[in-house]
Each structure stands twice: as structure tokens, then as C-alpha cells.
Design a protein around this motif. Structure first.
Motif, short mmCIF file in Angstrom:
data_model
loop_
_atom_site.label_atom_id
_atom_site.label_comp_id
_atom_site.label_asym_id
_atom_site.label_seq_id
_atom_site.Cartn_x
_atom_site.Cartn_y
_atom_site.Cartn_z
N LEU A 34 0.83 -1.21 0.00
CA LEU A 34 0.00 0.00 0.00
C LEU A 34 0.86 1.26 0.00
CD1 LEU A 34 -2.88 -1.09 2.37
CD2 LEU A 34 -3.12 -0.41 -0.04
N LYS A 35 1.96 1.25 0.76
CA LYS A 35 2.86 2.40 0.77
C LYS A 35 3.42 2.66 -0.63
CE LYS A 35 4.40 2.11 5.57
NZ LYS A 35 5.54 1.82 6.48
N ALA A 36 3.77 1.60 -1.36
CA ALA A 36 4.30 1.75 -2.72
C ALA A 36 3.24 2.35 -3.65
CB ALA A 36 4.79 0.41 -3.25
N VAL A 37 2.01 1.88 -3.54
CA VAL A 37 0.93 2.41 -4.39
C VAL A 37 0.68 3.87 -4.05
CG1 VAL A 37 -1.52 2.22 -4.95
CG2 VAL A 37 -0.12 0.15 -4.78
N LEU A 38 0.59 4.19 -2.77
CA LEU A 38 0.36 5.58 -2.37
C LEU A 38 1.52 6.48 -2.79
CD1 LEU A 38 -1.24 4.96 1.13
CD2 LEU A 38 -2.41 5.84 -0.91
N SER A 39 2.73 5.99 -2.69
CA SER A 39 3.89 6.76 -3.12
C SER A 39 3.82 7.06 -4.61
CB SER A 39 5.18 5.99 -2.79
OG SER A 39 6.30 6.70 -3.25
N ALA A 40 3.42 6.09 -5.41
CA ALA A 40 3.27 6.30 -6.86
C ALA A 40 2.19 7.34 -7.16
CB ALA A 40 2.95 4.99 -7.56
N ALA A 41 1.25 7.50 -6.23
CA ALA A 41 0.19 8.51 -6.37
C ALA A 41 0.62 9.85 -5.77
CB ALA A 41 -1.09 8.02 -5.71
N GLY A 42 1.84 9.90 -5.21
CA GLY A 42 2.37 11.14 -4.66
C GLY A 42 1.99 11.39 -3.21
N THR A 43 1.67 10.35 -2.47
CA THR A 43 1.26 10.55 -1.08
C THR A 43 1.75 9.39 -0.21
OG1 THR A 43 -0.58 11.25 0.32
CG2 THR A 43 -1.04 9.52 -1.30
N SER A 44 1.21 9.27 1.00
CA SER A 44 1.67 8.26 1.95
C SER A 44 0.52 7.84 2.87
CB SER A 44 2.81 8.83 2.80
OG SER A 44 2.31 9.88 3.63
N LEU A 45 0.83 6.96 3.81
CA LEU A 45 -0.18 6.51 4.77
C LEU A 45 -0.76 7.67 5.58
CD1 LEU A 45 1.31 3.19 6.24
CD2 LEU A 45 -0.53 3.43 4.55
N SER A 46 0.00 8.75 5.73
CA SER A 46 -0.48 9.89 6.52
C SER A 46 -1.66 10.61 5.85
CB SER A 46 0.65 10.89 6.79
OG SER A 46 1.10 11.46 5.58
N SER A 47 -1.92 10.32 4.58
CA SER A 47 -3.05 10.92 3.86
C SER A 47 -4.27 10.02 3.80
CB SER A 47 -2.63 11.28 2.43
OG SER A 47 -1.64 12.28 2.46
N VAL A 48 -4.18 8.85 4.41
CA VAL A 48 -5.29 7.90 4.38
C VAL A 48 -6.40 8.38 5.30
CG1 VAL A 48 -5.98 5.53 4.97
CG2 VAL A 48 -3.82 5.95 3.77
N VAL A 49 -7.63 8.37 4.77
CA VAL A 49 -8.79 8.78 5.57
C VAL A 49 -9.66 7.60 5.97
CG1 VAL A 49 -8.87 11.14 4.67
CG2 VAL A 49 -10.18 9.35 3.52
N LYS A 50 -9.56 6.47 5.24
CA LYS A 50 -10.42 5.31 5.51
C LYS A 50 -9.71 4.05 5.05
CE LYS A 50 -14.50 3.05 6.04
NZ LYS A 50 -14.12 1.67 5.96
N THR A 51 -9.77 3.01 5.88
CA THR A 51 -9.25 1.70 5.48
C THR A 51 -10.35 0.67 5.66
OG1 THR A 51 -8.43 1.06 7.67
CG2 THR A 51 -6.91 2.29 6.29
N THR A 52 -10.26 -0.36 4.86
CA THR A 52 -11.10 -1.54 5.06
C THR A 52 -10.15 -2.73 5.15
OG1 THR A 52 -12.90 -0.54 3.80
CG2 THR A 52 -13.05 -2.90 4.24
N VAL A 53 -10.27 -3.46 6.24
CA VAL A 53 -9.42 -4.63 6.50
C VAL A 53 -10.29 -5.87 6.41
CG1 VAL A 53 -7.92 -5.78 8.17
CG2 VAL A 53 -7.95 -3.27 8.04
#
Length: 125
Positions: A57-76
């Protein structure tokens, strides 16, 4: 809409994108503990698999220009709710003081026999 493809995350194993950016939101596909290079499942325990899922997930978010700190909602999604504590300890370590909204459910089955799958919604920087 913009399609995100991250080299540091496993390639999609079906007709979907790793993530989509639209307006100010990033929607990721669910990630299981696949090694980005081999495509094989990594880890035997839910804790081990959660580490790989969050790395993906960190790699995908990084490719989108962001990180886990920008996550507003998760589904586990867990194969067994008895593994909640294992997942939660790893999850808490990666998110730190940041506390996005979260839903956690038990799934009847996950891709490739995974123990955990997580998807996120994040905001663009």
C-alpha cells in the motif's frame, strides 16, 4: 481520473488498477501479501502478511504522490477474526498517531489463500 501503477507493488492479478485518483481522492485496490517481484504470497502469519500488505500500500500511495499519513479510511478483510490482534499491532505501528476511519470484517476467502487484505481511501496532497 488517473490510473496509478506502482513498480514497488504487485501487478494487478485481474482487470483492475492498483489505484485510481479522482479529484482529491485516491482509491486503492485491495492489497494482499504478494511479493512485487515474484507475485507469490509472503508470510505465514497474519502479522507477517500485514507487514507486506502495508508495504504494498505504501508503494501504491507513493506512486500517487502521497503516503499513509493521507489515508482517511481503510477496510481490512481478515480470513479469521481471531487474528485481529496480530493485524492490529502491525497496523498501529505503521500508522503511528494517524488514526484513519477503519472497518474490519471477516471474509469467507481471500485471493491466493491470504490471511489479510487491506484497501484504503486517501486524499491527494
Amino acid at each position: 481520473m488517473r490510473i496509478i501503477t506502482a513498480d514497488g507493488a504487485p501487478k494487478a492479478i485481474g482487470p483492475y488498477s492498483q489505484a485510481i485518483v479522482t479529484d482529491r481522492l485516491i482509491f486503492t485496490a485491495g492489497q494482499v501479501a504478494l511479493d512485487p517481484k515474484s507475485g507469490e504470497l509472503v508470510g505465514r502469519t497474519t502479522a507477517e502478511q500485514t507487514e507486506q500488505v502495508l508495504a504494498n500500500l505504501k508503494a501504491v500511495l507513493s506512486a500517487a504522490g502521497t503516503s499513509l499519513s493521507s489515508v482517511v479510511k481503510t477496510t481490512v478483510y481478515l480470513a479469521d477474526m481471531a487474528d485481529f490482534t496480530q493485524m492490529n499491532e502491525v497496523y498501529a505501528r505503521h500508522f503511528g498517531a494517524h488514526r484513519p476511519a477503519r472497518s474490519t470484517v471477516q471474509a469467507a476467502g481471500l485471493p491466493k489463500g491470504a490471511r489479510v487484505e487491506i484497501d484504503v481511501i486517501a486524499v491527494t496532497p
